[in-house]
Design an enzyme around this catalytic site. Sequence first.
Site, mmCIF file in Angstrom:
data_model
loop_
_atom_site.group_PDB
_atom_site.id
_atom_site.type_symbol
_atom_site.label_atom_id
_atom_site.label_comp_id
_atom_site.label_asym_id
_atom_site.label_seq_id
_atom_site.Cartn_x
_atom_site.Cartn_y
_atom_site.Cartn_z
ATOM 1 N N GLU A 154 0.857 -1.183 0.000
ATOM 2 C CA GLU A 154 0.000 0.000 0.000
ATOM 3 C C GLU A 154 0.900 1.242 0.000
ATOM 4 O O GLU A 154 1.867 1.302 0.735
ATOM 5 C CB GLU A 154 -0.844 -0.052 1.286
ATOM 6 C CG GLU A 154 -1.706 1.133 1.535
ATOM 7 C CD GLU A 154 -2.667 1.369 0.399
ATOM 8 O OE1 GLU A 154 -3.421 0.443 0.082
ATOM 9 O OE2 GLU A 154 -2.654 2.487 -0.160
ATOM 10 N N PHE A 155 0.551 2.224 -0.831
ATOM 11 C CA PHE A 155 1.370 3.446 -0.885
ATOM 12 C C PHE A 155 0.609 4.663 -0.371
ATOM 13 O O PHE A 155 0.946 5.803 -0.686
ATOM 14 C CB PHE A 155 1.881 3.669 -2.321
ATOM 15 C CG PHE A 155 2.689 2.506 -2.838
ATOM 16 C CD1 PHE A 155 3.959 2.263 -2.345
ATOM 17 C CD2 PHE A 155 2.164 1.634 -3.776
ATOM 18 C CE1 PHE A 155 4.704 1.170 -2.795
ATOM 19 C CE2 PHE A 155 2.896 0.541 -4.234
ATOM 20 C CZ PHE A 155 4.173 0.306 -3.744
ATOM 21 N N GLU A 158 -1.005 9.505 4.465
ATOM 22 C CA GLU A 158 -2.018 10.062 5.361
ATOM 23 C C GLU A 158 -2.322 11.497 4.938
ATOM 24 O O GLU A 158 -1.455 12.224 4.483
ATOM 25 C CB GLU A 158 -1.524 10.020 6.803
ATOM 26 C CG GLU A 158 -1.637 8.632 7.378
ATOM 27 C CD GLU A 158 -1.212 8.569 8.833
ATOM 28 O OE1 GLU A 158 -1.448 9.524 9.576
ATOM 29 O OE2 GLU A 158 -0.640 7.533 9.202
ATOM 30 N N LEU A 271 11.016 17.532 -1.583
ATOM 31 C CA LEU A 271 12.250 18.305 -1.400
ATOM 32 C C LEU A 271 11.981 19.496 -0.485
ATOM 33 O O LEU A 271 12.656 20.517 -0.589
ATOM 34 C CB LEU A 271 12.776 18.794 -2.756
ATOM 35 C CG LEU A 271 13.492 17.762 -3.631
ATOM 36 C CD1 LEU A 271 13.921 18.383 -4.951
ATOM 37 C CD2 LEU A 271 14.709 17.165 -2.915
ATOM 38 N N ALA A 273 12.516 21.199 2.712
ATOM 39 C CA ALA A 273 13.372 21.124 3.901
ATOM 40 C C ALA A 273 12.559 21.547 5.119
ATOM 41 O O ALA A 273 11.585 22.280 5.009
ATOM 42 C CB ALA A 273 14.569 22.048 3.714
ATOM 43 N N GLY A 278 8.276 12.280 10.190
ATOM 44 C CA GLY A 278 7.796 11.518 11.347
ATOM 45 C C GLY A 278 6.753 10.560 10.809
ATOM 46 O O GLY A 278 6.806 10.155 9.653
ATOM 47 N N CYS A 281 5.388 5.574 9.297
ATOM 48 C CA CYS A 281 5.971 4.811 8.187
ATOM 49 C C CYS A 281 7.479 4.960 8.028
ATOM 50 O O CYS A 281 8.213 3.986 8.198
ATOM 51 C CB CYS A 281 5.267 5.190 6.901
ATOM 52 S SG CYS A 281 3.488 4.974 7.053
HETATM 53 C C1 UGA Z 1 4.412 7.620 3.496
HETATM 54 C C2 UGA Z 1 4.507 7.446 1.970
HETATM 55 O O1 UGA Z 1 4.464 8.728 1.342
HETATM 56 C C3 UGA Z 1 3.351 6.575 1.440
HETATM 57 O O2 UGA Z 1 3.522 6.345 0.057
HETATM 58 C C4 UGA Z 1 3.352 5.232 2.195
HETATM 59 O O3 UGA Z 1 2.254 4.425 1.813
HETATM 60 C C5 UGA Z 1 3.236 5.493 3.691
HETATM 61 O O4 UGA Z 1 4.354 6.312 4.109
HETATM 62 C C6 UGA Z 1 3.208 4.175 4.412
HETATM 63 O O5 UGA Z 1 4.195 3.452 4.370
HETATM 64 O O6 UGA Z 1 2.159 3.785 4.925
HETATM 65 P P1 UGA Z 1 3.008 9.237 5.123
HETATM 66 O O7 UGA Z 1 3.972 8.800 6.186
HETATM 67 O O8 UGA Z 1 1.562 9.197 5.410
HETATM 68 O O9 UGA Z 1 3.229 8.357 3.780
HETATM 69 O O10 UGA Z 1 3.330 10.743 4.752
HETATM 70 P P2 UGA Z 1 4.288 11.544 3.755
HETATM 71 O O11 UGA Z 1 3.448 12.532 3.050
HETATM 72 O O12 UGA Z 1 5.140 10.688 2.945
HETATM 73 O O13 UGA Z 1 5.170 12.381 4.794
HETATM 74 C C7 UGA Z 1 6.014 11.758 5.747
HETATM 75 C C8 UGA Z 1 6.804 12.789 6.507
HETATM 76 O O14 UGA Z 1 7.731 13.440 5.658
HETATM 77 C C9 UGA Z 1 5.971 13.884 7.156
HETATM 78 O O15 UGA Z 1 6.427 14.067 8.484
HETATM 79 C C10 UGA Z 1 6.245 15.106 6.311
HETATM 80 O O16 UGA Z 1 6.157 16.295 7.041
HETATM 81 C C11 UGA Z 1 7.673 14.850 5.859
HETATM 82 N N1 UGA Z 1 8.036 15.520 4.589
HETATM 83 C C12 UGA Z 1 7.425 15.178 3.424
HETATM 84 C C13 UGA Z 1 9.041 16.475 4.589
HETATM 85 O O17 UGA Z 1 9.635 16.795 5.649
HETATM 86 N N2 UGA Z 1 9.387 17.073 3.406
HETATM 87 C C14 UGA Z 1 8.796 16.741 2.228
HETATM 88 O O18 UGA Z 1 9.186 17.327 1.183
HETATM 89 C C15 UGA Z 1 7.780 15.782 2.246
#
Ligand code: UGA
Length: 452
Positions: A154-155, A158, A271, A273, A278, A281
């Site tokens: 699953e991708f 949230e 990208l 910063a 957190g 995942c």
């Molecule tokens: C992530 C993946 O994006 C999903 O594809 C995957 O299904 C999911 O993990 C999982 O394994 O269940 P998620 O953790 O919900 O999803 O959220 P993301 O949008 O990926 O963000 C994760 C963290 O990265 C957040 O804390 C966000 O603030 C941070 N982030 C994201 C950054 O600091 N910079 C960015 O450019 C993008």
Amino acid sequence: MKITIIGTGYVGLTTAVVLSYLNHDVTAVDKDKHKLSLLHEGKSPIHEPGIQSLLDEVCHTIRFTPSVAEVVPDAELIMIAVGTPPKKNGEADTRHVEEAAREIAEVCHPNRHYTLVIKSTVPIGTNKRVAQVVDTVFEERGIQGNISVTSNPEFLQEGLALQGAFYPDRIVVGANNVNAFDALRHLYQPILEQTFDPPTFLPRPAAYHLPPMMTTDPNSAEMIKYAANTFLALKISFINEIAGLCEDVGADVTEVARGIGLDSRIGPRFLRAGLGWGGSCYPKDTAALLGVAAQAGYEMPITEAARTVNFEQRKRIVEKLRYVLKTLKGKTIGILGLAFKPNTDDVREAPSLDIIRQLVAEGVNVRAHDPIAMPNAQQALSEITIEYCEDVYSVSHNADALLLITEWELYHRMDLRKLAKQMKTPILIDGRNVFSPQDAMDAGFHYIGVGR
Ligand code: UGA
């Protein structure tokens, strides 16, 4: 298709309502009484944009039950979407996945064929182990049994779960037999061919292309999930590492990210910063991948470094506060945002928790605000006392500094002038580079971002 989904967390519930919306006959199983009673009242136990509206639409057809035995025998396809929490050594604990597989094998009909789909994020080799669990139960029951174990990672992101479910980039299926691929192709056909009418609140994106269904072997499918999450995690850690250097040499990381993101080989996404990643995942999955590597006697220094850089960001921001306030003890600091990212109430592994714990340990009076995640944060931080505020202006009143941790839309629209005026010292540490430094300075703030 007649589908049973085991687990109604973010993945299980999203999948259940989406497949129900696509006219499949869905029953979801969960043993958690509280979740079930909410679901029976038609209420979503998770905060996820659009999920309640979709649940309202499908509530007359979807069913929720605590009993595997009641629903599995008649199902054609059974999905396991239960948690795989980290063990003490970082490895993912697949106990709940294996328990679910055992329960399924114990009650399925001896003469029917089932497709068993593993949706939970699981270490490489789990598909094989689950198949063994199933075979062992069949032996105990003295039956032949016919279950094809399939991996379908699953991708879901949230906060964007429904977008990802209706309009995915790709669907990955790992199996050892063609029937399983056919079953999954049938299951996802409305999505693969985009033949459904989109929910009114979630129109099909204009430039959306039909998603491919990639078929592969189970180990590769399991590895794809870990590799995708680890790559995204290290993309973010990379830009955070560049951000640190930007601060030392006087460059602006948001400009650098824009410049490198325009290279189509790099791409602009992930990208941003800031305070790093957190959630349930990346921290868990990077640790689990390292666990898999350790077992194989293999070193993964890039993944190790991505984790180090990520968790350092949380310490660096406290150092920035110390630098600008001279001393932290006795100061009042307002925190904007507790969820690990916007549009969710999830605080698992959120940067806010570590930062608040550090500040409280240094004798800081912490005030915090979050539009949705305050109850969860309160629970996660039950060992310490901080003040939770209902609005951003109470957070900033007479505060020595404000620290933005989660980039909720609401914070983008704050009246910076009003905030600055009511603070003891108008210091704004922007942990997600939400504001233009010039706008913040014009409003009267001493502004500090990340990497600019
Ligand atoms: C992530 C993946 O994006 C999903 O594809 C995957 O299904 C999911 O993990 C999982 O394994 O269940 P998620 O953790 O919900 O999803 O959220 P993301 O949008 O990926 O963000 C994760 C963290 O990265 C957040 O804390 C966000 O603030 C941070 N982030 C994201 C950054 O600091 N910079 C960015 O450019 C993008």
